[in-house]
Write an enzyme that holds these catalytic residues in place. Structure first.
Site, PDB file in Angstrom:
ATOM      1  N   ASP A  13       0.810  -1.226   0.000  1.00 38.49           N
ATOM      2  CA  ASP A  13       0.000   0.000   0.000  1.00 38.49           C
ATOM      3  C   ASP A  13       0.840   1.271   0.000  1.00 38.49           C
ATOM      4  O   ASP A  13       0.463   2.279   0.601  1.00 38.49           O
ATOM      5  CB  ASP A  13      -0.964   0.016   1.210  1.00 38.49           C
ATOM      6  CG  ASP A  13      -1.782  -1.250   1.293  1.00 38.49           C
ATOM      7  OD1 ASP A  13      -2.280  -1.679   0.249  1.00 38.49           O
ATOM      8  OD2 ASP A  13      -1.909  -1.810   2.397  1.00 38.49           O
ATOM      9  N   LYS A  16       2.130   2.659  -5.011  1.00 42.01           N
ATOM     10  CA  LYS A  16       2.934   2.338  -6.203  1.00 42.01           C
ATOM     11  C   LYS A  16       2.172   2.639  -7.497  1.00 42.01           C
ATOM     12  O   LYS A  16       2.768   3.023  -8.490  1.00 42.01           O
ATOM     13  CB  LYS A  16       3.294   0.838  -6.210  1.00 42.01           C
ATOM     14  CG  LYS A  16       4.146   0.410  -5.049  1.00 42.01           C
ATOM     15  CD  LYS A  16       4.342  -1.095  -5.023  1.00 42.01           C
ATOM     16  CE  LYS A  16       3.101  -1.881  -4.663  1.00 42.01           C
ATOM     17  NZ  LYS A  16       2.640  -1.769  -3.287  1.00 42.01           N
ATOM     18  N   ALA A  39      -4.046  -7.616  -4.255  1.00 42.80           N
ATOM     19  CA  ALA A  39      -3.507  -6.264  -4.404  1.00 42.80           C
ATOM     20  C   ALA A  39      -4.636  -5.271  -4.651  1.00 42.80           C
ATOM     21  O   ALA A  39      -5.697  -5.634  -5.140  1.00 42.80           O
ATOM     22  CB  ALA A  39      -2.541  -6.237  -5.584  1.00 42.80           C
ATOM     23  N   GLY A  40      -4.387  -4.043  -4.315  1.00 39.02           N
ATOM     24  CA  GLY A  40      -5.352  -2.993  -4.606  1.00 39.02           C
ATOM     25  C   GLY A  40      -4.625  -1.716  -4.941  1.00 39.02           C
ATOM     26  O   GLY A  40      -3.793  -1.267  -4.169  1.00 39.02           O
ATOM     27  N   HIS A  41      -4.863  -1.188  -6.117  1.00 39.49           N
ATOM     28  CA  HIS A  41      -4.253   0.086  -6.495  1.00 39.49           C
ATOM     29  C   HIS A  41      -5.366   1.081  -6.742  1.00 39.49           C
ATOM     30  O   HIS A  41      -6.278   0.798  -7.509  1.00 39.49           O
ATOM     31  CB  HIS A  41      -3.497  -0.021  -7.821  1.00 39.49           C
ATOM     32  CG  HIS A  41      -2.322  -0.933  -7.790  1.00 39.49           C
ATOM     33  ND1 HIS A  41      -1.375  -0.906  -6.802  1.00 39.49           N
ATOM     34  CD2 HIS A  41      -1.915  -1.877  -8.654  1.00 39.49           C
ATOM     35  CE1 HIS A  41      -0.452  -1.805  -7.063  1.00 39.49           C
ATOM     36  NE2 HIS A  41      -0.762  -2.418  -8.174  1.00 39.49           N
ATOM     37  N   THR A  42      -5.273   2.232  -6.106  1.00 34.03           N
ATOM     38  CA  THR A  42      -6.188   3.311  -6.452  1.00 34.03           C
ATOM     39  C   THR A  42      -5.385   4.295  -7.292  1.00 34.03           C
ATOM     40  O   THR A  42      -4.356   4.792  -6.851  1.00 34.03           O
ATOM     41  CB  THR A  42      -6.728   4.005  -5.185  1.00 34.03           C
ATOM     42  OG1 THR A  42      -7.334   2.996  -4.376  1.00 34.03           O
ATOM     43  CG2 THR A  42      -7.756   5.060  -5.521  1.00 34.03           C
ATOM     44  N   ARG A 143       2.390 -28.901  -6.796  1.00 38.76           N
ATOM     45  CA  ARG A 143       2.246 -29.380  -8.182  1.00 38.76           C
ATOM     46  C   ARG A 143       1.061 -30.306  -8.452  1.00 38.76           C
ATOM     47  O   ARG A 143       0.390 -30.164  -9.465  1.00 38.76           O
ATOM     48  CB  ARG A 143       3.540 -30.074  -8.669  1.00 38.76           C
ATOM     49  CG  ARG A 143       4.696 -29.106  -8.796  1.00 38.76           C
ATOM     50  CD  ARG A 143       5.999 -29.799  -8.641  1.00 38.76           C
ATOM     51  NE  ARG A 143       6.084 -30.364  -7.307  1.00 38.76           N
ATOM     52  CZ  ARG A 143       6.920 -31.329  -6.940  1.00 38.76           C
ATOM     53  NH1 ARG A 143       7.725 -31.859  -7.820  1.00 38.76           N
ATOM     54  NH2 ARG A 143       6.960 -31.759  -5.703  1.00 38.76           N
ATOM     55  N   GLN A 226       1.951  -5.588  -3.464  1.00 38.79           N
ATOM     56  CA  GLN A 226       2.339  -5.692  -2.051  1.00 38.79           C
ATOM     57  C   GLN A 226       3.692  -4.980  -1.855  1.00 38.79           C
ATOM     58  O   GLN A 226       4.014  -4.092  -2.620  1.00 38.79           O
ATOM     59  CB  GLN A 226       2.387  -7.145  -1.567  1.00 38.79           C
ATOM     60  CG  GLN A 226       1.017  -7.811  -1.491  1.00 38.79           C
ATOM     61  CD  GLN A 226       0.594  -8.450  -2.798  1.00 38.79           C
ATOM     62  OE1 GLN A 226       1.386  -9.104  -3.459  1.00 38.79           O
ATOM     63  NE2 GLN A 226      -0.643  -8.271  -3.181  1.00 38.79           N
ATOM     64  N   THR A 241       2.888 -12.332   2.378  1.00 39.82           N
ATOM     65  CA  THR A 241       2.050 -12.900   1.327  1.00 39.82           C
ATOM     66  C   THR A 241       2.801 -14.099   0.745  1.00 39.82           C
ATOM     67  O   THR A 241       3.946 -14.365   1.130  1.00 39.82           O
ATOM     68  CB  THR A 241       1.667 -11.828   0.278  1.00 39.82           C
ATOM     69  OG1 THR A 241       0.628 -12.360  -0.550  1.00 39.82           O
ATOM     70  CG2 THR A 241       2.850 -11.385  -0.571  1.00 39.82           C
ATOM     71  N   ASP A 335       2.307  14.758   2.464  1.00 46.15           N
ATOM     72  CA  ASP A 335       1.311  15.727   2.947  1.00 46.15           C
ATOM     73  C   ASP A 335       0.543  15.237   4.171  1.00 46.15           C
ATOM     74  O   ASP A 335       0.054  16.040   4.957  1.00 46.15           O
ATOM     75  CB  ASP A 335       0.315  16.048   1.822  1.00 46.15           C
ATOM     76  CG  ASP A 335      -0.304  14.778   1.248  1.00 46.15           C
ATOM     77  OD1 ASP A 335       0.459  13.942   0.726  1.00 46.15           O
ATOM     78  OD2 ASP A 335      -1.536  14.601   1.352  1.00 46.15           O
ATOM     79  N   SER A 415       5.647  12.712  -3.423  1.00 44.72           N
ATOM     80  CA  SER A 415       4.229  12.866  -3.734  1.00 44.72           C
ATOM     81  C   SER A 415       3.526  13.575  -2.576  1.00 44.72           C
ATOM     82  O   SER A 415       3.723  13.225  -1.408  1.00 44.72           O
ATOM     83  CB  SER A 415       3.620  11.482  -3.971  1.00 44.72           C
ATOM     84  OG  SER A 415       2.229  11.588  -4.140  1.00 44.72           O
ATOM     85  N   GLY A 417      -0.005  14.326  -2.771  1.00 38.53           N
ATOM     86  CA  GLY A 417      -1.450  14.211  -2.978  1.00 38.53           C
ATOM     87  C   GLY A 417      -1.715  13.165  -4.040  1.00 38.53           C
ATOM     88  O   GLY A 417      -0.794  12.705  -4.717  1.00 38.53           O
TER      89      GLY A 417
END
Ligand code: IMP
Length: 425
Positions: A13, A16, A39-42, A143, A226, A241, A335, A415, A417
């Site tokens: 988180d 990226k 995974a979660g990308h906003t 396998r 991750q 993970t 920020d 970064s 914001g």
């Protein structure tokens, strides 16, 4: 020719997705090489907010190819749902999405097995995303109970395999959990054959494709999911993970050797977060931790769980940067720290009376680690509109210098914001 890697240096988180989105312009192909829909990308792009899980961020840009490599575990049902959702936002998805025929498939029994295992661990649960990630990777390594995307297109062996595997899982899970409802192998085989049909034109030998692209001088961008501290081999095991989420996973997960990479960008938040279980030495269970959670919107993209928040852990992040072989740092969400009187950076740990700057290999030692902090003054100024590092308050620049010094790597991106414009390169 640019072959760039963007990898998280903490417990995931790290934002990226924003860096990958910014760099996509300079690349032709964006590749996911490990993990799955845990995974979660906003990503905020052109004023629109996109929530991505399995799709590589490059999918948002026209004329770019998004690749899901061999090391990824794919839940085709949720992938198709994600594709439909993103298409509704106006994104075109067709031949610009390639899935490796070597990638392993997540089936309903993987989620069922994970639910039973996490329940059995009770107080020591890993706190997984319950997406069947670890159980699918376990079957891959074992396998005998594994199915790859390519298998879905070999009709004679496919059905038989599903029947054998589901029968085995039904037996094991019924023995472990009296409430377990047996799964219907025939229905699952038919359901997944349907998904396979819908994805047929996207499933290819991506390893061959990527090598041909390299030979043709294309620019490649590897998108880590991750973070390095969740790496199965090098992270805070067992609270990790099940894939190589450091840059160690690039080679195995894409088939592209690491020596092809020309730049490794490590992404870290200006503080630390963690979701799920496991030791977290700089965790703040107080008003400051809550303030960071509120201001940073620190709630999981995938599960909605509140993230645990704490000060920047220089020991852990330096270790993440070391195993991922980072050249340059991107510091995200600076920020979020703007309204604090003072800000701390962990420079060392005291573990059982010994001071160390090394990240311990055993989770029990990490659990004992007492952070040794350097305290810096805060800046109490809104920095979200600032666009140059030289515009930042002196205290914020001093903080970035301290982060860079502790990690031993220059900061090249800051970064302030979520928008693309809120980035200092
Ligand atoms: P799994 O990947 O679902 O097996 O979960 C294992 C651990 O990794 C848990 O602590 C999860 O919260 C964590 N994890 C998995 N994916 C992410 C992610 O994208 N961001 C942050 N933590 C994650």
């Amino acid at each position: 020719m640019a072959v760039t890697s963007v990898v998280g240096l903490q417990w995931g988180d790290e934002a990226k997705g924003k860096i990958v989105d910014l760099l996509t312009d300079q690349h032709d192909i964006v590749i996911r090489y490990q993990g799955g829909n845990n995974a979660g990308h906003t990503v905020v792009s052109g004023g629109t907010k996109y929530k991505l899980s399995l799709l590589p961020t490059g999918i948002l840009r026209p004329n770019k190819v998004a690749v899901i490599g061999a090391g990824v575990v794919v839940n085709p049902k949720s992938l198709l749902e994600e594709i439909a959702r993103v298409r509704l936002q106006g994104v075109e998805i067709g031949s610009n999405l390639l899935l490796s025929d070597r990638a392993h498939v997540i089936f309903p029994h993987h989620m069922a097995e994970e639910a039973v295992l996490e329940q059995l661990r009770k107080g020591e649960a890993i706190g997984t995303t319950m997406r069947g990630i670890g159980t699918c990777y376990r079957d891959k390594i074992g396998r005998t109970h594994a199915i790859r995307l390519g298998d879905l297109y070999h009709s004679t062996s496919y059905r038989k395999k599903v029947e054998e595997i589901v029968a085995f899982k039904n037996t094991v899970l019924a023995a472990l959990s009296p409430n377990f409802q047996p799964l219907d192998a025939g229905a699952i085989a038919t359901e997944y054959a349907g998904y396979a049909e819908q994805l047929a034109s996207n499933v290819v030998d991506t390893t061959r494709y990527l090598h041909q692209a390299l030979a043709a001088g294309k620019n490649l961008l590897f998108e880590g999911a991750q973070g390095s501290l969740l790496d199965i081999d090098h992270g805070s095991f067992p609270y990790v993970t099940s894939s190589n989420s450091s840059s160690c996973g690039i080679h195995s997960g894409s088939g592209i050797p690491e020596r092809a990479i020309t730049k490794m960008i490590g992404v870290a938040k200006a503080y630390t977060t963690r979701v799920g279980g496991g030791p977290f030495p700089t965790e703040l269970n107080d008003a400051i931790g809550q303030h960071i959670r509120d201001v940073g919107h620190e709630y999981g993209t995938v599960t909605g769980r509140p993230r645990r928040c704490g000060w920047f852990d220089g020991v852990a992040t330096r270790y993440g940067a070391m195993i991922s072989g980072i050249d340059t740092l991107a510091v995200m969400l600076l920020d979020v720290l703007s309204q604090l009187d003072e800000i701390k950076i962990c420079e060392a740990y005291d573990i059982n009376g010994e001071r160390t700057t090394h990240f311990p290999s055993h989770v029990e030692d990490l659990a004992q680690a007492q952070p040794v902090y350097r305290t810096l003054p805060g800046w109490k100024t809104d920095i979200t509109h600032m666009r140059k590092v030289s515009d930042l308050p002196r205290e914020a620049r001093a903080y970035l210098d301290a982060v860079s010094e502790v990690i031993g790597i220059p900061v090249s991106i800051v970064s302030v914001g979520p928008d693309r414009e809120q980035t200092m390169m």
